[in-house]
Design an enzyme around this catalytic site. Sequence first.
Site, PDB file in Angstrom:
ATOM      1  N   ASN A  30      27.718  30.440  22.976  1.00 31.48           N
ATOM      2  CA  ASN A  30      28.296  30.039  24.252  1.00 31.48           C
ATOM      3  C   ASN A  30      27.430  28.945  24.859  1.00 31.48           C
ATOM      4  O   ASN A  30      26.250  28.815  24.537  1.00 31.48           O
ATOM      5  CB  ASN A  30      28.325  31.222  25.223  1.00 31.48           C
ATOM      6  CG  ASN A  30      29.489  32.152  24.934  1.00 31.48           C
ATOM      7  OD1 ASN A  30      30.344  31.883  24.116  1.00 31.48           O
ATOM      8  ND2 ASN A  30      29.492  33.265  25.636  1.00 31.48           N
ATOM      9  N   ARG A  31      28.012  28.201  25.769  1.00 30.47           N
ATOM     10  CA  ARG A  31      27.295  27.167  26.480  1.00 30.47           C
ATOM     11  C   ARG A  31      26.497  27.829  27.609  1.00 30.47           C
ATOM     12  O   ARG A  31      27.085  28.413  28.516  1.00 30.47           O
ATOM     13  CB  ARG A  31      28.319  26.225  27.090  1.00 30.47           C
ATOM     14  CG  ARG A  31      27.895  24.818  27.251  1.00 30.47           C
ATOM     15  CD  ARG A  31      29.004  24.025  27.887  1.00 30.47           C
ATOM     16  NE  ARG A  31      29.999  23.522  26.947  1.00 30.47           N
ATOM     17  CZ  ARG A  31      29.792  22.526  26.090  1.00 30.47           C
ATOM     18  NH1 ARG A  31      28.622  21.925  26.015  1.00 30.47           N
ATOM     19  NH2 ARG A  31      30.747  22.125  25.300  1.00 30.47           N
TER      20      ARG A  31
END
Length: 213
Positions: A30-31
């Site tokens: 995920n960012r």
Amino acid sequence: GDGGRLAGRHVLVTAGPTHEPIDPVRYIANRSSGKQGYAIAAALARLGARVTLVSGPVALPTPSGVTRVDIETAQDMANAVAAALPADAAVMVAAVGDWRAETAGQKIKKGDAPPTLALSENPDILALLARSPHRPRLVIGFAAETEHVVDHATAKRTRKGADWIVANDVSGDVMGGPDNSIHLITANGVESWERMPKEAVAQRLAERIADAL
Ligand code: C5P
């Protein structure tokens, strides 16, 4: 001195992304810069709490006075959280990968067709913690949303069994940036905070945690 408002309290914080390996050189992530979670861990430590920071891979220094446990996968994070208990409060800021792939032992070679990834669901660490017999007295989750921010986050509070949800409007330029724009959702309703630096969000949240404990 008196050691601060959170002296004698243990607070668990998760931060950063998880990395879910596909093979020895590739992963799904995920960012997440980890900035908000690290700022919260630092603010809690400044108030005198004993802080355990379970962190995914990020490029940030360990805040002073914080015990950091580095993990890579969601499963590792779940194990590290369980091992850190008991805690008086938990602040789950990590952007945990929802799925993991079956990990190939060797690098997958480029062939004619791209490989198909068989994904399975990761444990929801926040939901499990909120329903565990060792539940911290105060369980706080985060919700990064791009639309219907308050509605989605309010539903998430109930669904996950959290006491508070910090709802984060990530539709703009919040990701990786210095500021954050949040709504604090509790059993009593919604408080919308003005946009402010992530350190200020952290400081204010830490004070609220001290009030609640
Ligand atoms: O469901 P969603 O990922 O939007 O929920 C976000 C909240 O749940 C965050 O507090 C995050 O740290 C936590 N979470 C978790 N384990 C997961 C997924 C999310 O602890 N597998």
